[in-house]
Design an enzyme around this catalytic site. Structure first.
Site, PDB file in Angstrom:
ATOM      1  N   SER A 137       0.808  -1.230   0.000  1.00 18.48           N
ATOM      2  CA  SER A 137       0.000   0.000   0.000  1.00 18.48           C
ATOM      3  C   SER A 137       0.843   1.283   0.000  1.00 18.48           C
ATOM      4  O   SER A 137       0.445   2.262  -0.650  1.00 18.48           O
ATOM      5  CB  SER A 137      -1.046  -0.008   1.118  1.00 18.48           C
TER       6      SER A 137
ATOM      7  N   GLN B 219      -5.926  -4.079 -24.901  1.00 17.58           N
ATOM      8  CA  GLN B 219      -5.334  -4.851 -23.810  1.00 17.58           C
ATOM      9  C   GLN B 219      -5.122  -3.974 -22.568  1.00 17.58           C
ATOM     10  O   GLN B 219      -5.299  -4.431 -21.443  1.00 17.58           O
ATOM     11  CB  GLN B 219      -4.014  -5.472 -24.282  1.00 17.58           C
TER      12      GLN B 219
ATOM     13  N   HIS C 252      -6.653  -3.550 -17.529  1.00 19.15           N
ATOM     14  CA  HIS C 252      -5.995  -3.268 -16.239  1.00 19.15           C
ATOM     15  C   HIS C 252      -6.885  -2.315 -15.446  1.00 19.15           C
ATOM     16  O   HIS C 252      -6.772  -1.102 -15.525  1.00 19.15           O
ATOM     17  CB  HIS C 252      -4.577  -2.738 -16.481  1.00 19.15           C
ATOM     18  N   ARG C 253      -7.790  -2.911 -14.678  1.00 17.72           N
ATOM     19  CA  ARG C 253      -8.880  -2.167 -14.047  1.00 17.72           C
ATOM     20  C   ARG C 253      -8.411  -1.226 -12.962  1.00 17.72           C
ATOM     21  O   ARG C 253      -9.128  -0.312 -12.574  1.00 17.72           O
ATOM     22  CB  ARG C 253      -9.892  -3.170 -13.467  1.00 17.72           C
TER      23      ARG C 253
ATOM     24  N   SER D 271     -12.672   9.956 -28.247  1.00 18.57           N
ATOM     25  CA  SER D 271     -13.871   9.316 -28.776  1.00 18.57           C
ATOM     26  C   SER D 271     -14.062   9.611 -30.252  1.00 18.57           C
ATOM     27  O   SER D 271     -14.118  10.775 -30.652  1.00 18.57           O
ATOM     28  CB  SER D 271     -15.099   9.801 -27.995  1.00 18.57           C
ATOM     29  N   GLY D 272     -14.190   8.526 -31.020  1.00 16.97           N
ATOM     30  CA  GLY D 272     -14.485   8.654 -32.441  1.00 16.97           C
ATOM     31  C   GLY D 272     -15.925   9.073 -32.694  1.00 16.97           C
ATOM     32  O   GLY D 272     -16.340   9.263 -33.836  1.00 16.97           O
TER      33      GLY D 272
ATOM     34  N   ARG E 158     -17.445   5.136 -38.577  1.00 22.98           N
ATOM     35  CA  ARG E 158     -16.158   4.520 -38.223  1.00 22.98           C
ATOM     36  C   ARG E 158     -16.154   3.009 -38.418  1.00 22.98           C
ATOM     37  O   ARG E 158     -15.103   2.377 -38.320  1.00 22.98           O
ATOM     38  CB  ARG E 158     -15.773   4.899 -36.795  1.00 22.98           C
TER      39      ARG E 158
ATOM     40  N   HIS F  23       2.484  -4.122 -11.269  1.00 24.42           N
ATOM     41  CA  HIS F  23       1.731  -5.321 -11.691  1.00 24.42           C
ATOM     42  C   HIS F  23       1.566  -5.315 -13.219  1.00 24.42           C
ATOM     43  O   HIS F  23       1.822  -6.320 -13.893  1.00 24.42           O
ATOM     44  CB  HIS F  23       0.378  -5.327 -10.986  1.00 24.42           C
TER      45      HIS F  23
ATOM     46  N   ARG G 195       3.104  -6.986 -18.698  1.00 25.28           N
ATOM     47  CA  ARG G 195       3.177  -6.502 -20.082  1.00 25.28           C
ATOM     48  C   ARG G 195       4.595  -6.281 -20.590  1.00 25.28           C
ATOM     49  O   ARG G 195       4.774  -6.037 -21.792  1.00 25.28           O
ATOM     50  CB  ARG G 195       2.351  -5.226 -20.231  1.00 25.28           C
TER      51      ARG G 195
END
Ligand SMILES: Cc1cc2nc3c(=O)[nH]c(=O)nc-3n(C[C@H](O)[C@H](O)[C@H](O)COP(=O)(O)OP(=O)(O)OC[C@H]3O[C@@H](n4cnc5c(N)ncnc54)[C@H](O)[C@@H]3O)c2cc1C
Length: 244
Positions: A73, A93, A97-98, A106-107, A175, A198, A203
């Site tokens: 922590s 991908q 990773h939340r 944004s398109g 799009r 992490h 990755r």
């Protein structure tokens, strides 16, 4: 006052892939405090006043102890905010990773530009043993021919995209004509050092897809290591060597 490796790194941008980049937008602890990020972690573990230190030797020893014993922590007290420009094949991908906070362009709001598509340097072959991975490269001439076809494919898709827009089709639907995985998006990612480690472990690994691995490695080499030299040393010793 402790030397602060974060100074000069905010605003630094590193180019990645053919059109991508990553830039460090901000960091906690704020460089103006004069507290290094490593020391902020140590101070959090001591629940002490900012700037209090028991000397570099003891501070570093405590930081190594924290990571070795998975007392993670305090590492969450150091936060990175990046701006990234990456093809969707990578972002697809990254969004898994939340524990990172993300905002993506944004398109639906903005039109895509014609030159914002990923063109790989080489074509990788399918790995015969790992169903997810690639291994080796397609030979040069065949690869060049494929690249030309890919560019033509992007151009044709983009013409259809423009045609749909001209006919009044909404950007959110037009799009569909674009090559989804290849299109570059911009994104802001905020992540703390614990969860970034992490992400980096997963990755930067050789089984991660090249297109995300290069971003992870750039984050590590250009930002994480310079900002957190002690933590990086402990990460290489205790985390990278640990089996997933
Ligand atoms: C080589 C590789 C191949 C992959 N292949 C696939 C694939 O084929 N298909 C696919 O869908 N995904 C795939 N993934 C994505 C993978 O399953 C993870 O979603 C991704 O790596 C994020 O990891 P994470 O969940 O540990 O990280 P984060 O989401 O950042 O979470 C960090 C940690 O927080 C905890 N945590 C977060 N959310 C929860 C929750 N809801 N419940 C319990 N604990 C939680 C867990 O301990 C987790 O490890 C792949 C990843 C890698 C590296």
């Amino acid at each position: 006052m402790a030397s602060n490796p974060s100074e000069g790194l905010i605003g630094k941008r590193v180019d990645i892939l053919d059109k991508g980049w990553i830039e460090l937008v901000d960091i906690l602890p704020n460089p103006s405090t004069g507290i290094s990020a490593d020391l902020a972690i140590v101070n959090a573990a001591r629940v002490s006043f900012m700037g209090e230190s028991k000397g570099p030797e003891n501070d570093k020893k405590l930081l190594f102890y924290l990571l070795r014993e998975k007392h993670t922590s305090p590492f969450e007290m150091c936060v990175f905010k990046f701006r990234l420009h990456a093809p969707l094949v990578m972002l697809w991908q990254l969004v898994r990773h939340r524990t990172a906070s993300l905002n993506l362009s944004s398109g639906r709001y903005v039109e895509f530009k014609e030159d914002e598509f990923y063109v790989p340097d080489v074509w990788r072959k399918q790995s015969p043993s790992n169903k997810q991975a690639s291994l080796g490269e397609v030979e040069f001439e065949a690869g060049e021919a494929l690249t030309q076809k890919l560019i033509q494919h992007y151009e044709a898709g983009y013409r259809l995209y423009e045609e749909a827009l001209q006919q009044g089709v909404a950007r959110e639907q037009a799009r569909l004509f674009l090559s989804g995985f290849s299109v570059y998006y911009s994104c802001i990612m905020k992540v703390d050092a614990h969860n970034l480690m992490h992400f980096l472990k997963l990755r930067m690994a050789e089984d991660a897809q090249y297109e995300i691995r290069v971003y992870a490695k750039a984050i590590y080499e250009h930002f994480f290591k310079p900002l957190l030299p002690w933590t990086a040393e402990a990460f290489e010793k205790f985390v990278l060597t640990e089996k997933a």
